[in-house]
Design a protein around this motif. Structure first.
Motif, PDB file in Angstrom:
ATOM      1  N   TYR D   3       0.836  -1.205   0.000  1.00 24.61           N
ATOM      2  CA  TYR D   3       0.000   0.000   0.000  1.00 24.61           C
ATOM      3  C   TYR D   3       0.873   1.258   0.000  1.00 24.61           C
ATOM      4  CZ  TYR D   3      -4.080  -2.945   0.775  1.00 24.61           C
ATOM      5  OH  TYR D   3      -5.065  -3.886   0.625  1.00 24.61           O
ATOM      6  N   ILE D   4       1.941   1.178   0.734  1.00 22.70           N
ATOM      7  CA  ILE D   4       2.852   2.323   0.791  1.00 22.70           C
ATOM      8  C   ILE D   4       3.563   2.497  -0.557  1.00 22.70           C
ATOM      9  CG2 ILE D   4       4.820   3.327   1.991  1.00 22.70           C
ATOM     10  CD1 ILE D   4       3.953   1.880   4.466  1.00 22.70           C
ATOM     11  N   TYR D   5       3.967   1.382  -1.142  1.00 26.26           N
ATOM     12  CA  TYR D   5       4.596   1.474  -2.466  1.00 26.26           C
ATOM     13  C   TYR D   5       3.636   2.137  -3.453  1.00 26.26           C
ATOM     14  CZ  TYR D   5       8.204  -1.823  -0.898  1.00 26.26           C
ATOM     15  OH  TYR D   5       9.228  -2.431  -0.241  1.00 26.26           O
ATOM     16  N   ALA D   7       1.262   4.180  -2.806  1.00 30.88           N
ATOM     17  CA  ALA D   7       1.135   5.604  -2.485  1.00 30.88           C
ATOM     18  C   ALA D   7       2.323   6.392  -3.033  1.00 30.88           C
ATOM     19  CB  ALA D   7       1.035   5.783  -0.973  1.00 30.88           C
TER      20      ALA D   7
END
Lengths: 296, 70, 70, 70, 70, 70, 70
Positions: D3-5, D7
């Protein structure tokens, strides 16, 4: 031409042969140089000649013959006569002039300085023990200007001192003492005065290549390439690992700093909270030990 | 960090870290709870050994102490 | 440690760290509150700059992250 | 971390980080999207200066410890 | 960096990092894909142990900070 | 890194970094040129201030952030 | 630095760094070659451990970033 032929007729055959030999050596090698050999022992020259035999030919000849040979050759070869010195040898090689210079520099060894010679650099005597037992040498050292004393049963130099400044002549007494102390201020070997390569004459200032500068240039170039590759995210074999690590580190930083509740950052977040708690607890405990649990 | 604090509070007290428990603690502190974050927290902690994560932090403590001295 | 987490929670939420607030948070977590401890903590924290204490700790957290890589 | 990637991928491309965008990216990677996680992510990033959050070391604690030696 | 993030996203999801997969992820983010860059990335990743590269990230930060202290 | 070196060589000499120029330089070095890599490089460098990209230390962000703590 | 870049390009490609190779690479980049510089470079590099210099560069890069922050 006629006059020259007339002139050469007067010189003996061995001289003619010698001139021809020099010309032939110049023509059969890519590079030749002028080497100053003044003050170098014949035995040392023999040793250097042996050491270099696979890469260079050293020829000691009379200046007059060398001059004559050079003047008989074309291009700008005659200009090399400018570099003839009192005692000059010729050196021939198929390596580059830079390599030749380096090879010759490597033949140089430290040597004692003679009385009356000019110090090329400051001559420094280092503080420390000598191998001499106490005796008349103590006084000799002192009178030569070397601060000596007795220490632990040996003659010792009391302090590090410049005993002769660069450009000054070395006094007799000092020269003797320096020799005894095995301090060799001179670097002696074959001095390449000039090298001729394909129409160009190279002087020592150009030939003295600073390898450490190349080393640092390479570091800088490699760094530039590394930075450019990573900063533009252009992956190469050498930088793909860094790019992945960078992306991961940035993601983790974002996750922790923005408290993104994702599995990949929970360990850091929990650790961070715990440490914050510990920090606050320890400050609270300083005010009142009863304010926190015993295990804190 | 409030969600993390709430989780550690519960963990420390030996309580299960559920969405409801987190919500209750945060609300008691007067914090408006984002349901998705509470859910995400619980999901993210699944399979995480909190004690271990904390133990690693203990190593870091001296670092924290050293930093201000710099 | 729950008491400290409760205090941090309140601090994060911008609430005053009072005996009552701490008690409310802990009770919401199902923890029986020791009144004397809550009192002592509130008193002790009065002279503590929590932001600063947290900031000091901030740099330590990374160690925990670096450790697993070891 | 996916999810961070996602974002950061959006951020890098100058796109807004919305629940829909995150969902689209993750799905394109063949990842089944958890709504709560996507929502929580967007909530967590609200008001966050991403550039700053990226640059600020989150796990450089040993650095802090090493620094005083300088 | 978006290409790199796309690769990590795929890796995280346990998917193969192919030109098509990268293209799909980036396009889902509304990014116009440069085919050559996608190809070059896939080529560069050949034989690379991504897990290992990531593990180094944790180390890299402290090392960098420690260096000037040397 | 050959491609990067070729680009830096051209940049240093004040020449434009085009696919053709890169190809010419690499071929002169006896390197078989991969078209995609050459194209990708040109694309990656588009709009990039090379001097700046060279000067900016790669991947030291966390370290740089940690340093001020020293 | 063009000469150095040319040398690194050749080194990277596993080619011998000779006067001819350097000249060919620089000429392909449209650079007029100074014979003496090419000769000097080749002679100098004989005594330089290029791998060592490159290894140093990898370490030095992060340090360079940390330094200005210090």
């Amino acid at each position: 031409m006629a006059e020259e032929r007339h002139h050469t007729e007067h010189i003996p055959q061995w001289k003619k042969d010698e001139i021809e030999n020099i010309k032939e050596l110049i023509q059969s090698h890519k590079v030749f140089g002028m080497v100053r050999i003044e003050g170098i022992l014949a035995t040392k020259i023999q040793k250097i000649r042996r050491d270099l035999k696979d890469v260079a030919v050293l020829k000691v000849s009379r200046n007059t013959l060398t001059e004559r040979a050079l003047n008989q050759l074309g291009e700008s070869i005659p200009e090399m006569t400018r570099y003839l010195d009192n005692q000059t040898a010729l050196i021939f090689t198929n390596e580059s002039p830079f390599k030749l210079y380096k090879l010759l520099e490597q033949t140089k060894t430290p040597s004692p300085i003679k009385a009356g010679a000019i110090a090329p650099e400051d001559i420094i005597v280092q503080k420390g023990p000598t191998s001499f037992p106490p005796g008349p040498i103590l006084g000799e050292l002192q009178s030569a200007g070397i601060p000596a004393s007795i220490d632990a049963g040996k003659v010792a130099v009391k302090e590090t001192k410049v005993v002769c400044k660069a450009g000054e002549a070395v006094p007799q007494k000092l020269a003797t003492m320096l020799s005894k102390l095995e301090i060799y201020p001179l670097i002696v070997g074959l001095d390449l005065r000039a090298a001729y390569d394909d129409g160009t004459i190279y002087e020592p200032e150009l030939l003295a290549v600073d390898e450490s500068k190349y080393f640092s240039d390479i570091i800088r170039a490699a760094q530039n390439a590394f930075n450019l590759s990573v900063n533009t995210a252009y992956p190469t074999g050498a930088t793909i690992g860094t790019l992945l690590a960078k992306a991961y580190a940035e993601s983790k930083s974002l996750g922790v700093n923005a408290v993104i509740l994702e599995p990949g950052v929970m360990d850091s977040l929990l650790a961070k909270a715990h440490v914050q708690m510990t920090s606050v607890a320890s400050e609270a405990a300083e005010k009142d030990a009863n304010a926190v649990d015993d295990d804190l | 960090m409030e969600y993390i604090y709430a989780a550690l509070l519960l963990h420390n007290a030996g309580k299960a870290i559920t969405e409801e428990a987190i919500t209750a603690v945060l609300q008691a502190a007067g914090i408006e709870v984002n349901e998705a974050r509470a859910k995400a927290l619980v999901a993210a902690l699944e399979g995480v050994d909190i004690e271990e994560a904390i133990a690693k932090a203990a190593f870091a403590a001296p670092a924290a102490a050293a930093a201000p001295a710099a």
